[in-house]
Design an enzyme around this catalytic site. Structure first.
Site, mmCIF file in Angstrom:
data_model
loop_
_atom_site.group_PDB
_atom_site.id
_atom_site.type_symbol
_atom_site.label_atom_id
_atom_site.label_comp_id
_atom_site.label_asym_id
_atom_site.label_seq_id
_atom_site.Cartn_x
_atom_site.Cartn_y
_atom_site.Cartn_z
ATOM 1 N N HIS A 79 5.502 5.773 13.274
ATOM 2 C CA HIS A 79 5.814 7.168 11.513
ATOM 3 C C HIS A 79 4.171 6.880 10.635
ATOM 4 C CE1 HIS A 79 4.916 4.052 8.439
ATOM 5 N NE2 HIS A 79 5.241 3.007 9.584
ATOM 6 N N ASP A 106 0.772 -1.393 -0.327
ATOM 7 C CA ASP A 106 -0.307 0.303 -0.138
ATOM 8 C C ASP A 106 0.624 1.670 0.421
ATOM 9 O OD1 ASP A 106 1.083 -0.371 2.567
ATOM 10 O OD2 ASP A 106 -0.665 -0.491 3.697
ATOM 11 N N HIS A 116 11.665 6.326 13.381
ATOM 12 C CA HIS A 116 11.995 6.538 11.692
ATOM 13 C C HIS A 116 12.967 8.161 10.829
ATOM 14 C CE1 HIS A 116 10.962 5.962 8.100
ATOM 15 N NE2 HIS A 116 9.379 5.183 8.145
ATOM 16 N N ARG A 167 1.498 8.949 8.629
ATOM 17 C CA ARG A 167 1.207 10.110 8.902
ATOM 18 C C ARG A 167 -0.347 10.612 9.229
ATOM 19 N NH1 ARG A 167 4.139 11.857 3.417
ATOM 20 N NH2 ARG A 167 5.051 10.561 3.142
HETATM 21 C C1 UD1 Z 1 6.678 5.582 3.487
HETATM 22 C C2 UD1 Z 1 5.608 4.698 3.199
HETATM 23 C C3 UD1 Z 1 4.400 4.101 4.326
HETATM 24 C C4 UD1 Z 1 5.334 2.808 5.386
HETATM 25 C C5 UD1 Z 1 6.443 3.729 5.148
HETATM 26 C C6 UD1 Z 1 7.296 2.178 6.071
HETATM 27 C C7 UD1 Z 1 4.086 6.371 1.365
HETATM 28 C C8 UD1 Z 1 2.666 7.359 1.364
HETATM 29 N N1 UD1 Z 1 4.100 5.918 3.238
HETATM 30 O O1 UD1 Z 1 6.365 6.067 4.657
HETATM 31 O O2 UD1 Z 1 2.857 3.462 3.732
HETATM 32 O O3 UD1 Z 1 4.293 2.220 5.878
HETATM 33 O O4 UD1 Z 1 7.132 3.833 4.521
HETATM 34 O O5 UD1 Z 1 8.306 2.565 6.873
HETATM 35 O O6 UD1 Z 1 4.464 5.207 0.580
HETATM 36 N N2 UD1 Z 1 14.160 8.793 4.396
HETATM 37 C C9 UD1 Z 1 15.007 8.549 4.690
HETATM 38 N N3 UD1 Z 1 15.848 7.517 4.954
HETATM 39 C C10 UD1 Z 1 15.095 6.447 4.655
HETATM 40 C C11 UD1 Z 1 13.779 6.100 4.325
HETATM 41 C C12 UD1 Z 1 13.137 7.771 4.442
HETATM 42 O O7 UD1 Z 1 15.946 9.765 5.009
HETATM 43 O O8 UD1 Z 1 15.879 5.263 4.534
HETATM 44 C C13 UD1 Z 1 13.342 10.055 4.899
HETATM 45 C C14 UD1 Z 1 13.466 10.475 3.606
HETATM 46 O O9 UD1 Z 1 13.605 12.519 3.966
HETATM 47 C C15 UD1 Z 1 12.244 11.003 2.996
HETATM 48 C C16 UD1 Z 1 11.364 10.798 4.190
HETATM 49 O O10 UD1 Z 1 11.427 9.882 5.176
HETATM 50 O O11 UD1 Z 1 11.215 12.490 2.142
HETATM 51 C C17 UD1 Z 1 9.890 9.821 3.413
HETATM 52 O O12 UD1 Z 1 10.017 8.351 3.027
HETATM 53 P P1 UD1 Z 1 8.513 8.716 2.574
HETATM 54 O O13 UD1 Z 1 8.873 7.106 1.891
HETATM 55 O O14 UD1 Z 1 8.438 9.188 1.586
HETATM 56 O O15 UD1 Z 1 7.489 8.126 3.571
HETATM 57 P P2 UD1 Z 1 7.715 7.430 4.848
HETATM 58 O O16 UD1 Z 1 6.527 8.268 6.244
HETATM 59 O O17 UD1 Z 1 8.764 6.526 4.744
HETATM 60 N N1 UDP Z 2 11.386 -2.552 11.117
HETATM 61 C C1 UDP Z 2 12.949 -3.252 10.980
HETATM 62 N N2 UDP Z 2 13.886 -2.047 12.214
HETATM 63 C C2 UDP Z 2 12.874 -1.200 12.365
HETATM 64 C C3 UDP Z 2 11.264 -0.659 12.982
HETATM 65 C C4 UDP Z 2 11.073 -2.339 12.275
HETATM 66 O O1 UDP Z 2 13.199 -3.925 10.914
HETATM 67 O O2 UDP Z 2 13.705 -0.331 13.430
HETATM 68 C C5 UDP Z 2 11.292 -4.213 10.415
HETATM 69 C C6 UDP Z 2 9.471 -4.662 10.856
HETATM 70 O O3 UDP Z 2 9.772 -5.502 12.181
HETATM 71 C C7 UDP Z 2 8.420 -4.643 9.947
HETATM 72 C C8 UDP Z 2 8.858 -3.634 9.101
HETATM 73 O O4 UDP Z 2 9.898 -3.295 9.387
HETATM 74 O O5 UDP Z 2 8.666 -6.126 9.505
HETATM 75 C C9 UDP Z 2 7.825 -2.727 8.988
HETATM 76 O O6 UDP Z 2 8.341 -1.139 8.447
HETATM 77 P P1 UDP Z 2 7.412 -0.236 9.113
HETATM 78 O O7 UDP Z 2 7.059 0.189 10.516
HETATM 79 O O8 UDP Z 2 8.378 0.915 8.465
HETATM 80 O O9 UDP Z 2 6.480 0.215 7.727
HETATM 81 P P2 UDP Z 2 4.856 -0.503 8.016
HETATM 82 O O10 UDP Z 2 4.118 -1.830 8.432
HETATM 83 O O11 UDP Z 2 3.957 0.678 9.130
HETATM 84 O O12 UDP Z 2 4.225 -0.256 6.247
#
Ligand code: UD1
Ligand code: UDP
Length: 384
Positions: A214, A97, A247, A216
């Site tokens: 994390h 998703d 996160h 939104r």
């Molecule tokens: C995204 C997904 C969410 C998922 C989550 C898992 C969307 C809209 N959101 O949210 O569904 O649950 O990932 O964690 O697809 N960033 C870094 N390094 C990283 C990752 C993120 O610096 O490795 C920072 C960057 O500034 C980036 C921001 O996080 O722009 C947001 O990342 P983004 O993937 O847009 O949204 P998440 O909140 O991570």
């Molecule tokens: N996870 C991880 N390291 C962390 C936090 C979570 O490896 O510091 C793993 C967790 O075991 C799960 C996945 O990341 O498998 C969940 O990811 P996240 O919470 O980012 O996204 P969501 O599941 O909410 O989409």
């Protein structure tokens, strides 16, 4: 002739959940697997690839700091179009998703490439929660040709939306494949965090509460209330350790570090790689989270989970009694966590192993269905 399956993922949870499927498909006869990372995440995705020893064939490197949903979508659509043009896959597999999932589906649809949706059919019924994920998975579902539903409830959601039964396969969730594989690996290796890991500072014998957050829709007031609850709990329970791998989303970093820094029994640490995180979940007494994946993993480990959300797309977890929705109000989070810390009976009622999300073989089920799908498609082409 081998069929080209193109797997597309971009974030941490997608990569964790696609990694076991990638291992299976790499070895599957008649399938030529091409793995494309969109790079929606950078460091957090790298951690997963390293943990699973997975290499990608292509990295679109789309992540920018504090990216917007529309900017991200635009870059994904543009780069994925070129990637599909180059690889010419027989089918594209997307997961769950995220923005990567939906846009990878949309770009494939525009090119008449069939789509397989892994972790299909999860629904809260509320487009605002989780946001934007509920929309992403519904939109992906509209475009998909094959739906790999983790549970029968997910299948029923899809049937209610008019998806034909023969397009749905109930497979279990590949996250359980990943979790069981990693747990076995940690057990066999008698794995412990290295001496220079912040986790090595955890005191043996003390109870530990693990936190992740994390979403939104919790940004702003929701996060503030969650952090205030954690601060209050840390004061009330000085002999309990609170561990929060924060996160990398800058919105999350700012909210968490501004309220929770500098407290003795709160350990704010960087996102942990999957080895460390599975070790942490195993070591935890209670888990507080708004994550989707953690709601699936923790019951399989018998850990009580308080979910920092109003609704969940994973009702099977609630039915087992190991997962409870507590929302984001400070007072409720403090009350529910305190009850689990103070009342051994309440704790015992939730600390039970419960596995509604599969037996650890979801990836094989998906590969078999994919193989059948290719056979059916090739037969109907021969007949035409
Ligand atoms: C995204 C997904 C969410 C998922 C989550 C898992 C969307 C809209 N959101 O949210 O569904 O649950 O990932 O964690 O697809 N960033 C870094 N390094 C990283 C990752 C993120 O610096 O490795 C920072 C960057 O500034 C980036 C921001 O996080 O722009 C947001 O990342 P983004 O993937 O847009 O949204 P998440 O909140 O991570
Ligand atoms: N996870 C991880 N390291 C962390 C936090 C979570 O490896 O510091 C793993 C967790 O075991 C799960 C996945 O990341 O498998 C969940 O990811 P996240 O919470 O980012 O996204 P969501 O599941 O909410 O989409």
């Amino acid at each position: 002739m081998a069929h080209t399956v193109m797997m597309v993922f971009g974030t941490r949870p997608e990569a964790i959940k696609m990694a076991p499927l990638a291992r299976v498909l790499r070895e599957w006869p008649g399938i030529d697997l091409h793995i494309c990372s969109t790079g929606q995440h950078r460091e957090m995705l790298e951690q997963v690839l390293t943990a699973f020893g997975l290499t990608v064939d292509q990295d679109l490197k789309v992540m920018t700091q504090n990216q917007t949903l529309n900017g991200l979508s635009r870059d994904l659509l543009d780069k994925l179009d070129k990637a599909y043009e180059q690889v010419k896959p027989d089918i594209v597999l997307v997961h769950g998703d995220t923005t990567t999932s939906f846009i990878a589906g949309l770009a494939a649809f525009h090119r008449h490439i069939p789509i397989g949706h892994v972790e299909a059919g999860l629904r809260t019924g509320n487009l605002q929660q989780p946001w934007p994920e509920e929309a992403n998975r519904r939109l992906t579902g509209v475009l998909a040709d094959l739906h790999f539903a983790p549970t029968t409830k997910c299948r029923d959601n899809l049937l209610r939306e008019g998806v034909p039964l023969e397009h749905i396969e109930v497979t279990g969730n590949t996250v359980i494949d990943a979790l069981l594989w990693m747990r076995k690996h940690l057990e066999e290796a008698h794995w412990q965090p290295a001496a220079d890991s912040p986790l090595a500072a955890l005191v043996d014998g003390q109870r530990m509460v693990l936190i992740t957050g994390h979403r939104r829709e919790n940004f702003g007031a929701g996060f503030e209330r969650i952090c205030l609850a954690l601060a209050e709990l840390a004061l009330r329970y000085p002999d309990v350790q609170f561990v929060y791998p924060v996160h990398l989303n800058p919105q999350v970093q700012k909210a968490v570090y501004s309220v929770l820094s500098g407290r003795d029994n709160i350990h704010l640490v960087a996102p942990q790689d999957y080895q460390h995180f599975v070790w942490l979940m195993n070591r935890a007494h209670i888990i507080l989270t708004d994550s989707g994946g953690v709601q699936e993993e923790a019951p399989a480990l018998g850990k009580p989970v308080l979910v920092l959300r109003k609704v969940t797309e994973r009702p099977s977890a609630l039915e087992g009694g190991t997962v409870k929705l507590v929302g984001t109000l400070t007072e409720r989070i403090v009350r529910e966590t305190s009850q689990l810390l103070d009342d051994p009976e309440a704790y015992a009622r939730m600390a039970r192993v419960h596995t509604p999300f599969g037996d650890g073989h979801a990836s094989e089920h998906i590969a078999k269905r994919l193989e059948r799908w290719f056979e059916e498609r090739d037969t109907s082409r021969d007949d035409a």
